[in-house]
Design a protein around this motif. Structure first.
Motif, mmCIF file in Angstrom:
data_model
loop_
_atom_site.group_PDB
_atom_site.id
_atom_site.type_symbol
_atom_site.label_atom_id
_atom_site.label_comp_id
_atom_site.label_asym_id
_atom_site.label_seq_id
_atom_site.Cartn_x
_atom_site.Cartn_y
_atom_site.Cartn_z
ATOM 1 N N THR A 37 13.712 1.168 -8.189
ATOM 2 C CA THR A 37 13.205 1.297 -6.846
ATOM 3 C C THR A 37 12.594 2.867 -6.656
ATOM 4 O O THR A 37 11.598 2.937 -5.901
ATOM 5 C CB THR A 37 14.328 1.102 -5.767
ATOM 6 O OG1 THR A 37 14.528 -0.246 -5.977
ATOM 7 C CG2 THR A 37 13.559 1.229 -4.380
ATOM 8 N N ILE A 38 13.402 3.867 -7.155
ATOM 9 C CA ILE A 38 12.975 5.296 -7.079
ATOM 10 C C ILE A 38 11.807 5.443 -7.987
ATOM 11 O O ILE A 38 10.993 6.215 -7.611
ATOM 12 C CB ILE A 38 14.005 6.176 -7.524
ATOM 13 C CG1 ILE A 38 15.253 5.967 -6.435
ATOM 14 C CG2 ILE A 38 13.946 7.452 -7.786
ATOM 15 C CD1 ILE A 38 16.758 6.705 -6.997
ATOM 16 N N GLN A 39 11.715 4.850 -9.174
ATOM 17 C CA GLN A 39 10.446 4.948 -9.868
ATOM 18 C C GLN A 39 9.204 4.383 -9.237
ATOM 19 O O GLN A 39 8.026 5.009 -9.084
ATOM 20 C CB GLN A 39 10.588 4.237 -11.203
ATOM 21 C CG GLN A 39 11.431 5.034 -12.330
ATOM 22 C CD GLN A 39 11.656 4.437 -13.666
ATOM 23 O OE1 GLN A 39 11.880 2.983 -13.511
ATOM 24 N NE2 GLN A 39 11.682 5.177 -14.602
ATOM 25 N N LYS A 41 8.738 4.026 -5.771
ATOM 26 C CA LYS A 41 8.394 5.067 -4.749
ATOM 27 C C LYS A 41 7.929 6.386 -5.316
ATOM 28 O O LYS A 41 6.730 6.823 -4.661
ATOM 29 C CB LYS A 41 9.367 5.260 -4.002
ATOM 30 C CG LYS A 41 10.099 4.218 -3.128
ATOM 31 C CD LYS A 41 11.155 4.460 -2.366
ATOM 32 C CE LYS A 41 11.556 3.229 -1.356
ATOM 33 N NZ LYS A 41 12.824 3.537 -0.492
ATOM 34 N N SER A 42 8.166 6.760 -6.378
ATOM 35 C CA SER A 42 7.763 7.903 -6.984
ATOM 36 C C SER A 42 6.204 7.702 -7.483
ATOM 37 O O SER A 42 5.149 8.770 -7.102
ATOM 38 C CB SER A 42 8.587 8.249 -8.209
ATOM 39 O OG SER A 42 7.860 9.470 -8.754
ATOM 40 N N ARG A 43 5.814 6.680 -8.113
ATOM 41 C CA ARG A 43 4.601 6.389 -8.509
ATOM 42 C C ARG A 43 3.739 6.195 -7.493
ATOM 43 O O ARG A 43 2.518 6.818 -7.570
ATOM 44 C CB ARG A 43 4.423 5.136 -9.653
ATOM 45 C CG ARG A 43 5.086 5.453 -10.900
ATOM 46 C CD ARG A 43 4.684 4.224 -11.847
ATOM 47 N NE ARG A 43 5.323 2.987 -11.485
ATOM 48 C CZ ARG A 43 6.583 2.463 -11.853
ATOM 49 N NH1 ARG A 43 7.467 3.346 -12.537
ATOM 50 N NH2 ARG A 43 7.213 1.574 -11.370
ATOM 51 N N ASP A 44 4.007 5.373 -6.354
ATOM 52 C CA ASP A 44 3.485 5.415 -5.156
ATOM 53 C C ASP A 44 2.925 6.629 -4.491
ATOM 54 O O ASP A 44 1.835 6.961 -3.980
ATOM 55 C CB ASP A 44 4.109 4.142 -4.108
ATOM 56 C CG ASP A 44 3.935 2.926 -4.624
ATOM 57 O OD1 ASP A 44 3.161 2.666 -5.467
ATOM 58 O OD2 ASP A 44 4.649 2.009 -4.025
ATOM 59 N N SER A 45 4.017 7.433 -4.530
ATOM 60 C CA SER A 45 3.808 8.967 -3.880
ATOM 61 C C SER A 45 2.656 9.443 -4.706
ATOM 62 O O SER A 45 1.956 10.254 -3.948
ATOM 63 C CB SER A 45 5.136 9.587 -3.610
ATOM 64 O OG SER A 45 4.923 10.866 -3.441
ATOM 65 N N ARG A 46 2.877 9.706 -5.947
ATOM 66 C CA ARG A 46 1.757 10.016 -6.653
ATOM 67 C C ARG A 46 0.336 9.488 -6.346
ATOM 68 O O ARG A 46 -0.530 10.456 -6.434
ATOM 69 C CB ARG A 46 2.373 9.955 -8.206
ATOM 70 C CG ARG A 46 0.972 10.230 -9.018
ATOM 71 C CD ARG A 46 1.362 11.418 -10.080
ATOM 72 N NE ARG A 46 0.227 11.618 -10.760
ATOM 73 C CZ ARG A 46 0.017 11.314 -12.225
ATOM 74 N NH1 ARG A 46 0.947 10.576 -12.630
ATOM 75 N NH2 ARG A 46 -1.020 11.517 -12.644
ATOM 76 N N GLN A 49 -0.887 11.101 -3.246
ATOM 77 C CA GLN A 49 -1.291 12.613 -3.577
ATOM 78 C C GLN A 49 -2.669 12.676 -4.337
ATOM 79 O O GLN A 49 -3.494 13.378 -4.054
ATOM 80 C CB GLN A 49 -0.236 13.244 -4.162
ATOM 81 C CG GLN A 49 1.101 13.392 -3.407
ATOM 82 C CD GLN A 49 2.296 13.988 -4.106
ATOM 83 O OE1 GLN A 49 2.092 14.423 -5.448
ATOM 84 N NE2 GLN A 49 3.323 14.221 -3.508
ATOM 85 N N ASN A 133 5.023 -0.846 -4.207
ATOM 86 C CA ASN A 133 5.669 -1.243 -2.899
ATOM 87 C C ASN A 133 4.850 -1.822 -1.669
ATOM 88 O O ASN A 133 4.238 -0.998 -0.895
ATOM 89 C CB ASN A 133 6.661 -0.175 -2.598
ATOM 90 C CG ASN A 133 7.371 -0.588 -1.403
ATOM 91 O OD1 ASN A 133 7.888 -1.835 -0.995
ATOM 92 N ND2 ASN A 133 8.108 0.420 -0.776
ATOM 93 N N ASP A 136 5.520 -0.826 1.680
ATOM 94 C CA ASP A 136 5.151 0.726 2.055
ATOM 95 C C ASP A 136 4.456 0.770 3.450
ATOM 96 O O ASP A 136 3.425 -0.090 3.609
ATOM 97 C CB ASP A 136 4.464 1.484 0.996
ATOM 98 C CG ASP A 136 4.179 2.823 1.350
ATOM 99 O OD1 ASP A 136 3.455 3.313 2.264
ATOM 100 O OD2 ASP A 136 4.747 3.584 0.419
#
Length: 178
Positions: A37-39, A41-46, A49, A133, A136
């Motif tokens: 899940t953390i991975q 969210k990290s890719r989606d945040s990237r 950006q 996600n 989101d």
């Protein structure tokens, strides 16, 4: 009481070993699910950006030329010595005058997809991505509030679909969702 001999040691029973192994398996599974899940969210945040950075570069291009660059199948036009070639994701975005808009047009962190650019007119554009996600808060939802995808534009040409968009500031309406 009889003295303990070397041969009279107590060992773990099979049931005790199985219980311990089951507890370890459950804890490991929970840890791996949280890590996954953390991975995501990290890719989606990237992705978010990256699209914001591309949007700033597009605005700089617009300030230089008075129009947004053209598009073909989700790619940005405006690269190369003459400024009329497709800019590939991952390559520098530099026009024919030597102006460097981005050192590298960002690539989607997932290897099987890329971002999509759609020039609506000389003065407006959409940038699309696919968030993993679908729940989101910035992902597309239909009228019922269920996860959805944008229809029309360049997103229909991809099998992955698009559920996240950044628009030029002069657009007020997001694309339709299915």
């Amino acid at each position: 009481m009889l003295p303990k001999s070397k041969n009279n040691r107590h060992a773990f029973t099979l049931i005790e070993l199985l219980v311990v192994m089951a507890i370890i398996a459950v804890l490991s599974g929970l840890g791996l699910m949280g890590f996954g899940t953390i991975q995501v969210k990290s890719r989606d945040s990237r992705r978010k950006q990256d699209l914001a950075s591309i949007s700033k570069a597009l605005d700089t291009y617009y300030n230089d030329y008075g129009v947004y660059p053209g598009d073909t199948n989700g790619y940005i036009w405006g690269c190369g010595l003459d400024g009329i070639h497709i800019c590939n994701w991952g390559d520098p975005w530099q026009d024919g005058n030597g102006t460097l808009y981005m050192n590298s047009l960002p690539q989607d962190p997932a290897s099987n997809q890329h971002y999509l650019y759609d020039r609506v007119s000389d003065h407006s554009y959409y940038l699309f991505a696919r968030l993993e996600n679908e729940l989101d808060g910035d992902a597309a939802v239909n009228a019922a509030g269920d996860p959805s995808f944008y229809t029309g534009y360049v997103c229909d040409a991809t099998s992955l679909g698009c559920n996240y968009v950044i628009m030029s500031t002069n657009l007020t309406k997001k694309p339709e969702v299915n």
